[in-house]
Motif scaffolding. Structure first.
Motif, PDB file in Angstrom:
ATOM      1  N   ARG A  29       0.802  -1.217   0.000  1.00 44.64           N
ATOM      2  CA  ARG A  29       0.000   0.000   0.000  1.00 44.64           C
ATOM      3  C   ARG A  29       0.837   1.272   0.000  1.00 44.64           C
ATOM      4  O   ARG A  29       0.534   2.208  -0.768  1.00 44.64           O
ATOM      5  N   ASP A  33       0.307   4.058  -2.876  1.00 44.25           N
ATOM      6  CA  ASP A  33      -0.151   5.392  -2.467  1.00 44.25           C
ATOM      7  C   ASP A  33       0.858   6.466  -2.864  1.00 44.25           C
ATOM      8  O   ASP A  33       0.489   7.601  -3.189  1.00 44.25           O
ATOM      9  N   GLN A  55     -10.029 -12.193   5.707  1.00 41.63           N
ATOM     10  CA  GLN A  55      -9.063 -11.119   5.931  1.00 41.63           C
ATOM     11  C   GLN A  55      -9.142 -10.068   4.835  1.00 41.63           C
ATOM     12  O   GLN A  55      -9.054  -8.861   5.102  1.00 41.63           O
ATOM     13  N   GLY A  58     -12.027  -7.820   5.422  1.00 45.57           N
ATOM     14  CA  GLY A  58     -11.757  -6.902   6.509  1.00 45.57           C
ATOM     15  C   GLY A  58     -10.808  -5.791   6.103  1.00 45.57           C
ATOM     16  O   GLY A  58     -11.000  -4.619   6.461  1.00 45.57           O
ATOM     17  N   MET A  59      -9.783  -6.115   5.333  1.00 46.10           N
ATOM     18  CA  MET A  59      -8.820  -5.116   4.864  1.00 46.10           C
ATOM     19  C   MET A  59      -9.481  -4.123   3.924  1.00 46.10           C
ATOM     20  O   MET A  59      -9.098  -2.949   3.871  1.00 46.10           O
ATOM     21  N   ARG A  60     -10.476  -4.569   3.192  1.00 44.88           N
ATOM     22  CA  ARG A  60     -11.119  -3.705   2.203  1.00 44.88           C
ATOM     23  C   ARG A  60     -11.847  -2.531   2.867  1.00 44.88           C
ATOM     24  O   ARG A  60     -12.010  -1.465   2.253  1.00 44.88           O
ATOM     25  N   ARG A  61     -12.267  -2.703   4.100  1.00 41.92           N
ATOM     26  CA  ARG A  61     -12.967  -1.621   4.800  1.00 41.92           C
ATOM     27  C   ARG A  61     -12.040  -0.423   5.038  1.00 41.92           C
ATOM     28  O   ARG A  61     -12.497   0.722   5.085  1.00 41.92           O
ATOM     29  N   LEU A  62     -10.758  -0.686   5.206  1.00 44.31           N
ATOM     30  CA  LEU A  62      -9.788   0.384   5.457  1.00 44.31           C
ATOM     31  C   LEU A  62      -8.955   0.731   4.224  1.00 44.31           C
ATOM     32  O   LEU A  62      -8.194   1.700   4.257  1.00 44.31           O
ATOM     33  N   TRP A  63      -9.089  -0.061   3.186  1.00 45.14           N
ATOM     34  CA  TRP A  63      -8.301   0.144   1.965  1.00 45.14           C
ATOM     35  C   TRP A  63      -9.262   0.164   0.782  1.00 45.14           C
ATOM     36  O   TRP A  63      -9.522  -0.859   0.155  1.00 45.14           O
ATOM     37  N   PRO A  64      -9.823   1.319   0.439  1.00 48.75           N
ATOM     38  CA  PRO A  64     -10.869   1.385  -0.591  1.00 48.75           C
ATOM     39  C   PRO A  64     -10.391   0.955  -1.970  1.00 48.75           C
ATOM     40  O   PRO A  64     -11.197   0.549  -2.811  1.00 48.75           O
TER      41      PRO A  64
END
Length: 323
Positions: A29, A33, A55, A58-64
């Motif tokens: 990331r 970024d 997982q 779950g990661m997708r919620r913080l990593w659009p």
């Protein structure tokens, strides 16, 4: 996530990678970024049996920018990679394994090289494989030498599935018949689009277990040879010709022995001849069977993967929410 105007797609096939996922996100990331470009990460869950899928969600919620594609069953590394390429939307597409043996920090260099020189393909070439075992380096060396000998010098040595492709190259790959046994590391150089290379040091697997044991490496070699070369068929023909010559020599020898009334037991020569001819016949039948089986698979036209879920599909998101 808005999929319009995306410059870079990073496709990552995954199978039982729960141990390495946090490490992958922590390294990948910041690199993406820092590009200052619109991007997406296409994580293709190839029917994992561990917590990989959970997982990723779950990661997708913080990593659009993370996009999750789940296949309904395990189709294999190349099938998952093809699924990711088919669903990606970026102007450029990088394929990357999840084990972090291929460093994501090289992605900006690959993108810059493609843009500067107008390249369609940038191969990540393993300039240093000292972290691999001696056995792994030995078998990989044999594989690439064999492929270059049978298929041609356009096959880049020590270039695996870590590469950057332009959108035109991806479209060209997707136009090819999607049959079983596709080997993208050979299909990409076969297309012959302008290409370049970026060297890197091969790292150790960050976590988890390898997904390419000896059995899969042997299958990969068999698929590579039978998909891109008719040399085994010519080998079968040469073996058959040698057998005919040998049988002719033995026949002439037998006739002379009969005319001269020279008698020997002959059991050893007969035994060896039968074994040799039987082995050659079985080898030739096996080689022919491999090609006939490949033709049969191609004629069937069955897909190599089935997409069960794509987080970019708004309908799929709604279905998940209802559940």
């Amino acid at each position: 996530m808005d999929i319009d105007g995306i410059t870079l797609s990073v496709v990552i096939p995954m199978y039982n990678e729960e141990a390495v996922l946090p490490l992958l996100a922590a390294r990948l990331r910041p690199v993406l970024d820092g590009l200052g470009e619109a991007y997406e990460v296409v994580a293709v869950d190839d029917g994992s049996r561990d917590s990989t899928a959970a997982q990723l969600m779950g990661m997708r919620r913080l990593w659009p920018q993370l996009r999750v594609i789940r296949l309904r069953r395990n189709g294999g590394h190349q099938a998952a990679l093809t699924a990711g390429l088919a669903r990606s939307v970026g102007e450029y597409v990088v394929s990357l394994d999840a084990d972090l043996q291929d460093p994501p920090e090289k992605i900006p260099e690959m993108l810059a090289l493609a843009r500067r020189d107008g390249l369609d393909i940038v191969y990540g070439v393993r300039g240093d494989r000292s972290t691999d075992t001696r056995y792994k380096r030995w078998t990989a060396g044999i594989y690439y030498k064999l492929m270059r000998r049978l298929i041609g010098k356009n096959v880049t040595a020590d270039a695996g599935d870590f590469r950057l492709l332009s959108r035109q190259t991806v479209n060209a790959l997707l136009e090819l018949p999607n049959s079983g046994g596709q080997v993208l590391r050979l299909l990409v150089p076969w297309i012959g689009f302008p290409s370049g290379q970026v060297a890197y040091v091969r790292e150790e697997r960050a976590a988890g277990r390898t997904k390419y044991p000896l059995s899969k490496m042997l299958l990969l070699t068999l698929d590579s040879v039978t998909s891109f070369s008719a040399a085994p068929l010519r080998l079968a023909t040469m073996l058959g010709l040698c057998s005919v010559i040998l049988c002719g020599i033995l026949l002439i020898t037998g006739l002379f022995a009969y005319v001269l009334h020279y008698t020997v037991s002959g059991w050893a020569s007969l035994y060896i001849s039968i074994l040799f001819l039987g082995a050659v016949q079985l080898l030739c039948l096996g080689l022919l069977g491999e090609y006939i089986g490949r033709i049969y698979t191609t004629v069937q036209g069955r897909p190599t993967y089935f997409v069960g879920y794509d987080s970019a599909d708004e309908t799929a998101d709604e279905l998940v929410a209802v559940r």
